[in-house]
Write a protein that holds these residues in place. Structure first.
Motif, mmCIF file in Angstrom:
data_model
loop_
_atom_site.group_PDB
_atom_site.id
_atom_site.type_symbol
_atom_site.label_atom_id
_atom_site.label_comp_id
_atom_site.label_asym_id
_atom_site.label_seq_id
_atom_site.Cartn_x
_atom_site.Cartn_y
_atom_site.Cartn_z
ATOM 1 N N VAL A 4 24.827 31.335 39.169
ATOM 2 C CA VAL A 4 25.888 31.910 38.332
ATOM 3 C C VAL A 4 27.247 31.363 38.743
ATOM 4 C CG1 VAL A 4 27.028 34.055 37.676
ATOM 5 C CG2 VAL A 4 24.532 33.982 37.869
ATOM 6 N N PHE A 5 27.487 31.269 40.055
ATOM 7 C CA PHE A 5 28.763 30.753 40.558
ATOM 8 C C PHE A 5 28.523 29.471 41.337
ATOM 9 C CE2 PHE A 5 29.839 35.231 40.001
ATOM 10 C CZ PHE A 5 31.090 35.139 39.418
ATOM 11 N N ARG A 23 40.763 47.035 45.005
ATOM 12 C CA ARG A 23 39.379 47.504 44.931
ATOM 13 C C ARG A 23 38.764 47.505 46.326
ATOM 14 N NH1 ARG A 23 37.176 46.423 39.456
ATOM 15 N NH2 ARG A 23 38.665 45.186 38.268
ATOM 16 N N HIS A 24 37.744 48.357 46.495
ATOM 17 C CA HIS A 24 36.958 48.248 47.723
ATOM 18 C C HIS A 24 35.718 47.411 47.425
ATOM 19 C CE1 HIS A 24 34.246 51.425 46.243
ATOM 20 N NE2 HIS A 24 35.315 52.132 45.953
ATOM 21 N N GLY A 25 34.965 47.112 48.461
ATOM 22 C CA GLY A 25 33.864 46.152 48.329
ATOM 23 C C GLY A 25 32.850 46.520 47.273
ATOM 24 N N TYR A 26 32.435 47.797 47.231
ATOM 25 C CA TYR A 26 31.438 48.199 46.247
ATOM 26 C C TYR A 26 31.968 48.033 44.828
ATOM 27 C CZ TYR A 26 28.151 50.937 43.542
ATOM 28 O OH TYR A 26 27.242 51.339 42.588
ATOM 29 N N ASP A 27 33.244 48.364 44.627
ATOM 30 C CA ASP A 27 33.857 48.178 43.304
ATOM 31 C C ASP A 27 33.765 46.722 42.865
ATOM 32 O OD1 ASP A 27 34.552 50.806 42.933
ATOM 33 O OD2 ASP A 27 36.600 50.581 43.680
ATOM 34 N N LEU A 28 34.013 45.814 43.797
ATOM 35 C CA LEU A 28 33.955 44.388 43.479
ATOM 36 C C LEU A 28 32.533 43.964 43.117
ATOM 37 C CD1 LEU A 28 36.333 43.057 46.254
ATOM 38 C CD2 LEU A 28 36.711 42.847 43.789
ATOM 39 N N MET A 29 31.553 44.456 43.873
ATOM 40 C CA MET A 29 30.161 44.109 43.561
ATOM 41 C C MET A 29 29.761 44.644 42.187
ATOM 42 S SD MET A 29 28.139 44.470 47.209
ATOM 43 C CE MET A 29 29.051 45.821 47.935
ATOM 44 N N GLN A 30 30.188 45.875 41.879
ATOM 45 C CA GLN A 30 29.877 46.459 40.581
ATOM 46 C C GLN A 30 30.583 45.714 39.457
ATOM 47 O OE1 GLN A 30 27.615 49.040 40.192
ATOM 48 N NE2 GLN A 30 27.787 48.411 38.057
ATOM 49 N N LEU A 32 31.456 42.583 39.420
ATOM 50 C CA LEU A 32 30.779 41.294 39.222
ATOM 51 C C LEU A 32 29.508 41.466 38.398
ATOM 52 C CD1 LEU A 32 31.280 39.765 42.763
ATOM 53 C CD2 LEU A 32 31.983 38.681 40.623
ATOM 54 N N SER A 33 28.755 42.502 38.678
ATOM 55 C CA SER A 33 27.537 42.766 37.907
ATOM 56 C C SER A 33 27.883 43.071 36.459
ATOM 57 C CB SER A 33 26.762 43.929 38.538
ATOM 58 O OG SER A 33 25.587 44.201 37.804
ATOM 59 N N ASP A 34 28.914 43.898 36.258
ATOM 60 C CA ASP A 34 29.319 44.270 34.893
ATOM 61 C C ASP A 34 29.826 43.060 34.115
ATOM 62 O OD1 ASP A 34 28.668 46.867 35.513
ATOM 63 O OD2 ASP A 34 30.747 47.507 35.852
ATOM 64 N N ARG A 35 30.662 42.234 34.747
ATOM 65 C CA ARG A 35 31.277 41.097 34.055
ATOM 66 C C ARG A 35 30.260 40.012 33.703
ATOM 67 N NH1 ARG A 35 36.922 41.225 34.932
ATOM 68 N NH2 ARG A 35 37.439 43.449 35.070
ATOM 69 N N THR A 36 29.155 39.974 34.457
ATOM 70 C CA THR A 36 28.142 38.945 34.191
ATOM 71 C C THR A 36 26.957 39.495 33.405
ATOM 72 O OG1 THR A 36 27.050 39.364 36.319
ATOM 73 C CG2 THR A 36 28.753 37.663 36.270
ATOM 74 N N PRO A 42 25.630 40.651 43.508
ATOM 75 C CA PRO A 42 25.796 40.138 44.877
ATOM 76 C C PRO A 42 25.580 41.222 45.920
ATOM 77 C CG PRO A 42 27.927 40.545 43.890
ATOM 78 C CD PRO A 42 26.908 40.785 42.805
ATOM 79 N N SER A 43 25.207 40.794 47.112
ATOM 80 C CA SER A 43 25.033 41.718 48.231
ATOM 81 C C SER A 43 26.333 41.811 49.019
ATOM 82 C CB SER A 43 23.911 41.215 49.136
ATOM 83 O OG SER A 43 24.295 39.994 49.753
ATOM 84 N N ALA A 44 26.381 42.813 49.890
ATOM 85 C CA ALA A 44 27.547 42.947 50.763
ATOM 86 C C ALA A 44 27.690 41.716 51.654
ATOM 87 C CB ALA A 44 27.408 44.206 51.614
ATOM 88 N N GLY A 45 26.555 41.124 52.053
ATOM 89 C CA GLY A 45 26.593 39.943 52.894
ATOM 90 C C GLY A 45 27.176 38.726 52.199
ATOM 91 N N THR A 46 27.244 38.776 50.870
ATOM 92 C CA THR A 46 27.862 37.696 50.103
ATOM 93 C C THR A 46 29.351 37.946 49.898
ATOM 94 O OG1 THR A 46 25.807 37.196 48.935
ATOM 95 C CG2 THR A 46 27.855 36.495 47.878
ATOM 96 N N ILE A 47 29.702 39.200 49.625
ATOM 97 C CA ILE A 47 31.078 39.532 49.244
ATOM 98 C C ILE A 47 32.026 39.619 50.439
ATOM 99 C CG2 ILE A 47 32.546 41.301 48.174
ATOM 100 C CD1 ILE A 47 30.807 39.631 46.246
#
Length: 202
Positions: A4-5, A23-30, A32-36, A42-47
């Motif tokens: 994807v990226f 944003r906090h980390g979970y917000d960013l992961m969510q 990314l999922s929503d926008r794609t 992504p996992s926390a280990g990625t972000i």
């Protein structure tokens, strides 16, 4: 399916999300999922390593809010984002293309499976009519009919197994499933059932 990226794109996209709001980390992961469209979860280990690097470069800051760490873009981060606005536009266009490709792939698999099922049902119907046209051999006709029923059972089981595997693989890979795909599947199954009933009524 391509990633994807591409290399470095996720870092820039995270910066663009922080430009919208802290944003906090979970917000960013969510986000990314929503926008794609669910094609990327992504996992926390990625972000977090990328957020840490952005912080090291002075492009974001972080503050602790209770049990959450909130990230916010800096003035330098906005300047960096503005300088790469063209790259960001390309990333967003690529994301839209990826979402469309994955949705088309799943729809294509469902349609191919439905075509195979319909062909098998049509063959079973024709064979059943041929058997019924031999009244002098009723027992042979009954045996042939049972054989065709078994063939239909095998085709249905294979279809069910293949579609289930396709759907589970898609969900495991993307974390989401477009409801329209399932609606299309249900409609196709209803149509196939109606076709069988019409054929059985002669």
């Amino acid at each position: 399916m391509p990633p994807v990226f591409s290399h470095g794109d996720l870092r820039l996209y995270l910066l663009s999300l922080l430009d919208e709001s802290p944003r906090h980390g979970y917000d960013l992961m969510q986000a990314l999922s929503d926008r794609t469209g669910g094609t990327y979860s992504p996992s926390a280990g990625t972000i977090y390593p990328r957020l840490s690097k952005l912080e090291d470069e002075g492009l974001v800051t972080k503050t602790v809010d209770g049990r959450k760490t909130v990230y916010e873009i800096t003035a330098a981060g906005r300047e960096h984002l503005d300088a790469r606005r063209g790259d960001l536009d390309g990333i967003e266009a690529g994301l839209a293309d990826t979402v469309r490709l994955i949705a088309d792939e799943v729809r294509g698999n469902v349609r191919a499976a439905m075509r195979s099922l319909q062909a098998d049902l049509a063959a079973a119907r024709d064979a059943g009519r041929s058997a019924a046209a031999s009244p002098t051999e009723p027992e042979n006709a009954r045996t042939a009919a049972r054989t065709q029923v078994q063939r239909a059972d095998t085709a249905i089981d294979e279809f069910r197994s293949n579609v289930r595997a396709d759907l589970r693989t898609h969900v495991a890979r993307t974390g989401a499933l477009d409801p329209s795909i399932i609606e299309e599947l249900v409609m196709a199954l209803d149509a196939a059932q109606a076709q069988v009933r019409r054929a059985l009524r002669g």
